[in-house]
Design a protein around this motif. Structure first.
Motif, PDB file in Angstrom:
ATOM      1  N   PHE A  26       0.832  -1.209   0.000  1.00 21.25           N
ATOM      2  CA  PHE A  26       0.000   0.000   0.000  1.00 21.25           C
ATOM      3  C   PHE A  26       0.865   1.258   0.000  1.00 21.25           C
ATOM      4  CE2 PHE A  26      -1.660   3.288   2.927  1.00 21.25           C
ATOM      5  CZ  PHE A  26      -2.625   3.837   2.080  1.00 21.25           C
ATOM      6  N   ALA A  27       1.892   1.277   0.825  1.00 21.89           N
ATOM      7  CA  ALA A  27       2.771   2.447   0.908  1.00 21.89           C
ATOM      8  C   ALA A  27       3.473   2.699  -0.428  1.00 21.89           C
ATOM      9  CB  ALA A  27       3.802   2.257   2.020  1.00 21.89           C
ATOM     10  N   MET A  28       3.939   1.631  -1.066  1.00 19.90           N
ATOM     11  CA  MET A  28       4.657   1.792  -2.338  1.00 19.90           C
ATOM     12  C   MET A  28       3.728   2.252  -3.453  1.00 19.90           C
ATOM     13  SD  MET A  28       7.487  -1.275  -2.432  1.00 19.90           S
ATOM     14  CE  MET A  28       6.334  -2.598  -2.049  1.00 19.90           C
ATOM     15  N   THR A  29       2.516   1.677  -3.522  1.00 23.68           N
ATOM     16  CA  THR A  29       1.599   2.076  -4.580  1.00 23.68           C
ATOM     17  C   THR A  29       1.086   3.499  -4.363  1.00 23.68           C
ATOM     18  OG1 THR A  29      -0.225   1.006  -3.375  1.00 23.68           O
ATOM     19  CG2 THR A  29       0.853  -0.261  -5.124  1.00 23.68           C
ATOM     20  N   THR A  30       0.897   3.893  -3.099  1.00 24.93           N
ATOM     21  CA  THR A  30       0.470   5.267  -2.816  1.00 24.93           C
ATOM     22  C   THR A  30       1.556   6.254  -3.200  1.00 24.93           C
ATOM     23  OG1 THR A  30      -0.897   4.498  -0.977  1.00 24.93           O
ATOM     24  CG2 THR A  30      -0.363   6.838  -1.027  1.00 24.93           C
ATOM     25  N   PHE A  31       2.800   5.933  -2.853  1.00 27.35           N
ATOM     26  CA  PHE A  31       3.905   6.805  -3.246  1.00 27.35           C
ATOM     27  C   PHE A  31       4.043   6.843  -4.759  1.00 27.35           C
ATOM     28  CE2 PHE A  31       8.376   7.399  -4.408  1.00 27.35           C
ATOM     29  CZ  PHE A  31       8.605   8.649  -3.847  1.00 27.35           C
ATOM     30  N   GLY A  32       3.850   5.695  -5.420  1.00 26.80           N
ATOM     31  CA  GLY A  32       3.914   5.672  -6.875  1.00 26.80           C
ATOM     32  C   GLY A  32       2.856   6.542  -7.499  1.00 26.80           C
ATOM     33  N   ASN A  33       1.648   6.516  -6.941  1.00 25.57           N
ATOM     34  CA  ASN A  33       0.569   7.369  -7.427  1.00 25.57           C
ATOM     35  C   ASN A  33       0.903   8.836  -7.207  1.00 25.57           C
ATOM     36  OD1 ASN A  33      -2.317   8.782  -6.807  1.00 25.57           O
ATOM     37  ND2 ASN A  33      -2.579   7.077  -8.239  1.00 25.57           N
ATOM     38  N   GLY A  67      -3.546  23.094  -8.145  1.00 24.27           N
ATOM     39  CA  GLY A  67      -3.853  22.509  -6.845  1.00 24.27           C
ATOM     40  C   GLY A  67      -5.335  22.335  -6.608  1.00 24.27           C
ATOM     41  N   THR A  68      -6.135  23.313  -7.021  1.00 24.35           N
ATOM     42  CA  THR A  68      -7.580  23.213  -6.785  1.00 24.35           C
ATOM     43  C   THR A  68      -8.208  22.100  -7.615  1.00 24.35           C
ATOM     44  OG1 THR A  68      -7.861  25.036  -8.378  1.00 24.35           O
ATOM     45  CG2 THR A  68      -7.957  25.589  -6.030  1.00 24.35           C
ATOM     46  N   THR A  69      -7.866  22.052  -8.902  1.00 26.76           N
ATOM     47  CA  THR A  69      -8.489  21.014  -9.737  1.00 26.76           C
ATOM     48  C   THR A  69      -7.955  19.630  -9.409  1.00 26.76           C
ATOM     49  OG1 THR A  69      -9.051  20.382 -11.997  1.00 26.76           O
ATOM     50  CG2 THR A  69      -6.844  21.228 -11.671  1.00 26.76           C
ATOM     51  N   SER A  70      -6.662  19.508  -9.104  1.00 26.10           N
ATOM     52  CA  SER A  70      -6.099  18.189  -8.794  1.00 26.10           C
ATOM     53  C   SER A  70      -6.675  17.627  -7.500  1.00 26.10           C
ATOM     54  CB  SER A  70      -4.573  18.275  -8.695  1.00 26.10           C
ATOM     55  OG  SER A  70      -4.002  18.570  -9.947  1.00 26.10           O
ATOM     56  N   THR A  71      -6.853  18.489  -6.505  1.00 29.43           N
ATOM     57  CA  THR A  71      -7.436  18.027  -5.248  1.00 29.43           C
ATOM     58  C   THR A  71      -8.895  17.645  -5.435  1.00 29.43           C
ATOM     59  OG1 THR A  71      -5.950  19.515  -4.031  1.00 29.43           O
ATOM     60  CG2 THR A  71      -7.816  18.605  -2.834  1.00 29.43           C
ATOM     61  N   ALA A  72      -9.650  18.478  -6.165  1.00 34.44           N
ATOM     62  CA  ALA A  72     -11.058  18.180  -6.416  1.00 34.44           C
ATOM     63  C   ALA A  72     -11.211  16.886  -7.208  1.00 34.44           C
ATOM     64  CB  ALA A  72     -11.707  19.333  -7.175  1.00 34.44           C
ATOM     65  N   PHE A  73     -10.385  16.739  -8.250  1.00 37.84           N
ATOM     66  CA  PHE A  73     -10.463  15.517  -9.044  1.00 37.84           C
ATOM     67  C   PHE A  73     -10.016  14.309  -8.228  1.00 37.84           C
ATOM     68  CE2 PHE A  73      -8.515  12.355 -11.848  1.00 37.84           C
ATOM     69  CZ  PHE A  73      -9.609  12.047 -12.640  1.00 37.84           C
ATOM     70  N   GLY A  74      -8.998  14.484  -7.384  1.00 38.37           N
ATOM     71  CA  GLY A  74      -8.533  13.382  -6.550  1.00 38.37           C
ATOM     72  C   GLY A  74      -9.622  12.871  -5.630  1.00 38.37           C
ATOM     73  N   LEU A  75     -10.414  13.780  -5.058  1.00 44.19           N
ATOM     74  CA  LEU A  75     -11.512  13.373  -4.187  1.00 44.19           C
ATOM     75  C   LEU A  75     -12.554  12.571  -4.971  1.00 44.19           C
ATOM     76  CD1 LEU A  75     -12.024  16.650  -2.117  1.00 44.19           C
ATOM     77  CD2 LEU A  75     -11.071  14.501  -1.287  1.00 44.19           C
ATOM     78  N   ALA A  76     -12.909  13.073  -6.169  1.00 39.72           N
ATOM     79  CA  ALA A  76     -13.893  12.367  -6.992  1.00 39.72           C
ATOM     80  C   ALA A  76     -13.359  11.020  -7.456  1.00 39.72           C
ATOM     81  CB  ALA A  76     -14.272  13.237  -8.196  1.00 39.72           C
ATOM     82  N   ASP A  77     -12.080  10.981  -7.813  1.00 41.40           N
ATOM     83  CA  ASP A  77     -11.466   9.742  -8.273  1.00 41.40           C
ATOM     84  C   ASP A  77     -11.411   8.704  -7.155  1.00 41.40           C
ATOM     85  OD1 ASP A  77     -10.151   8.128 -10.208  1.00 41.40           O
ATOM     86  OD2 ASP A  77      -8.208   8.660  -9.372  1.00 41.40           O
ATOM     87  N   LEU A  78     -11.163   9.171  -5.932  1.00 42.79           N
ATOM     88  CA  LEU A  78     -11.129   8.265  -4.786  1.00 42.79           C
ATOM     89  C   LEU A  78     -12.503   7.655  -4.541  1.00 42.79           C
ATOM     90  CD1 LEU A  78      -9.525   7.167  -2.279  1.00 42.79           C
ATOM     91  CD2 LEU A  78     -10.402   9.165  -1.040  1.00 42.79           C
ATOM     92  N   LEU A 119      -5.112   8.225  -2.600  1.00 40.40           N
ATOM     93  CA  LEU A 119      -4.797   9.312  -1.667  1.00 40.40           C
ATOM     94  C   LEU A 119      -3.515  10.034  -2.084  1.00 40.40           C
ATOM     95  CD1 LEU A 119      -5.580   7.629   1.776  1.00 40.40           C
ATOM     96  CD2 LEU A 119      -6.826   9.517   0.706  1.00 40.40           C
ATOM     97  N   GLY A 120      -2.648   9.343  -2.823  1.00 41.66           N
ATOM     98  CA  GLY A 120      -1.420   9.972  -3.302  1.00 41.66           C
ATOM     99  C   GLY A 120      -1.703  11.161  -4.193  1.00 41.66           C
ATOM    100  N   ARG A 121      -2.711  11.051  -5.065  1.00 41.46           N
ATOM    101  CA  ARG A 121      -3.082  12.171  -5.937  1.00 41.46           C
ATOM    102  C   ARG A 121      -3.596  13.350  -5.119  1.00 41.46           C
ATOM    103  NH1 ARG A 121      -4.709  12.773 -11.269  1.00 41.46           N
ATOM    104  NH2 ARG A 121      -4.660  10.518 -11.644  1.00 41.46           N
ATOM    105  N   ILE A 122      -4.434  13.045  -4.119  1.00 48.02           N
ATOM    106  CA  ILE A 122      -4.990  14.117  -3.284  1.00 48.02           C
ATOM    107  C   ILE A 122      -3.880  14.825  -2.519  1.00 48.02           C
ATOM    108  CG2 ILE A 122      -6.563  14.628  -1.385  1.00 48.02           C
ATOM    109  CD1 ILE A 122      -8.203  12.195  -2.225  1.00 48.02           C
ATOM    110  N   THR A 123      -2.966  14.048  -1.957  1.00 48.37           N
ATOM    111  CA  THR A 123      -1.853  14.627  -1.200  1.00 48.37           C
ATOM    112  C   THR A 123      -1.009  15.538  -2.087  1.00 48.37           C
ATOM    113  OG1 THR A 123      -1.772  12.662   0.207  1.00 48.37           O
ATOM    114  CG2 THR A 123       0.152  14.099   0.221  1.00 48.37           C
ATOM    115  N   GLN A 124      -0.707  15.064  -3.274  1.00 44.49           N
ATOM    116  CA  GLN A 124       0.107  15.859  -4.197  1.00 44.49           C
ATOM    117  C   GLN A 124      -0.617  17.157  -4.587  1.00 44.49           C
ATOM    118  OE1 GLN A 124      -0.392  16.118  -7.846  1.00 44.49           O
ATOM    119  NE2 GLN A 124       1.491  17.275  -8.150  1.00 44.49           N
ATOM    120  N   GLY A 125      -1.923  17.057  -4.839  1.00 45.22           N
ATOM    121  CA  GLY A 125      -2.693  18.253  -5.173  1.00 45.22           C
ATOM    122  C   GLY A 125      -2.741  19.259  -4.036  1.00 45.22           C
ATOM    123  N   LEU A 129      -1.373  23.044  -3.976  1.00 46.36           N
ATOM    124  CA  LEU A 129      -2.319  24.089  -3.598  1.00 46.36           C
ATOM    125  C   LEU A 129      -1.765  24.923  -2.449  1.00 46.36           C
ATOM    126  CD1 LEU A 129      -5.054  25.494  -3.769  1.00 46.36           C
ATOM    127  CD2 LEU A 129      -6.015  23.662  -2.348  1.00 46.36           C
ATOM    128  N   GLY A 130      -1.174  24.262  -1.473  1.00 44.97           N
ATOM    129  CA  GLY A 130      -0.570  24.995  -0.354  1.00 44.97           C
ATOM    130  C   GLY A 130       0.542  25.902  -0.818  1.00 44.97           C
TER     131      GLY A 130
END
Length: 267
Positions: A26-33, A67-78, A119-125, A129-130
């Motif tokens: 899980f840790a490796m795939t999340t980091f890969g994402n 940051g705004t679109t990547s986080t929003a899309f990450g939530l929907a994708d999750l 969650l990797g996509r959301i974290t990156q977004g 954004l920050g």
């Protein structure tokens, strides 16, 4: 609705337990994402190593859009990212097994193979954004501050409705996951860049036809103090929650119509 949410939660919990049984994986795939999606912003950084502005927007402003679109899309994708598997289920007939269960089909399809690695996509977004928020030269007001989380949540709902509408289309097309992805993943990539670099006809299309512009373009113009390239009134920046509600309603109708049209695969 309560039954659907409960069923969704139970299925998600099952997949999360399955995922966490192999924590290193899980840790490796999340980091890969996280790393794979991060290359999108690296591309933007490379662009700005050669130019000072992109379509009149600075790096910090583009980071805010990204940051705004990547986080929003990450939530929907999750939450709804598994919808692109529906076409496969329609083709091979495995959707029939979902129809006989006393659980809403949409909840089952959306939660199928829930991928916590997203969650990797959301974290990156959120990190981008920050960075954008910390670097922006904007005169912040209470309204502008409230606009940021509102954009992310409304944008996530808009993307989620596109996932559902795309799933409904697959009842008819059966092999349309790439068509769906052009509006979801493709829409996310489009919104990472300023609207000023695109043709006005394209901007009109994602504003009035498939209203992805309300994910971040329209409200961002208010936050950044920019003029709308289409000359639209400024009060549109406050409509993302209403647009999101309308999109969800239309997606629900499309899903209902698509599900009713399903006739299995025969033999």
């Amino acid at each position: 609705m309560a039954e659907a949410l409960r069923a969704y939660g139970l299925i998600v919990a099952m997949w999360v337990r399955s995922t966490m049984a192999y924590r290193a994986s899980f840790a490796m795939t999340t980091f890969g994402n996280f790393a794979a999606t991060g290359f999108d912003f690296v591309t933007i950084l490379l662009m700005f190593s050669h130019v000072d502005a992109l379509g009149g927007y600075s790096l910090h402003e583009v980071a805010f859009l990204y940051g705004t679109t990547s986080t929003a899309f990450g939530l929907a994708d999750l939450v709804m990212g598994s919808m692109d598997r529906l076409g496969r289920r329609v083709r091979d007939g495995t959707l029939d097994t979902l129809l006989v269960r006393p659980v809403p089909v949409l909840a089952q399809v959306a939660a199928d193979r829930f991928a916590l690695r997203r969650l990797g996509r959301i974290t990156q977004g959120l990190l981008v954004l920050g960075y954008g928020l910390a670097s922006l030269d904007v005169e912040w007001t209470a309204v502008k501050v409230a606009m940021v989380p509102l954009m992310v949540l409304s944008g996530g709902a808009i993307f989620a409705s596109v996932f559902v509408a795309g799933g409904a289309f697959q009842f008819l097309a059966q092999d349309a996951s790439e068509v769906q992805n052009s509006f979801t993943y493709g829409g996310n990539t489009l919104l990472q860049y300023p609207p000023s670099i695109f043709a006005k006809d394209l901007v009109r299309g994602v504003t009035f036809v498939v209203p992805l512009a309300f994910v971040n373009w329209v409200p961002s113009l208010y936050v950044l103090g920019r003029e709308d390239p289409l000359g639209l009134p400024g009060w549109l920046a406050f409509l993302p929650p209403l647009v999101a509600a309308g999109c969800c309603g239309l997606a629900a109708l499309a899903w209902r119509a698509g599900l009713r049209s399903y006739r299995s695969t025969g033999n």
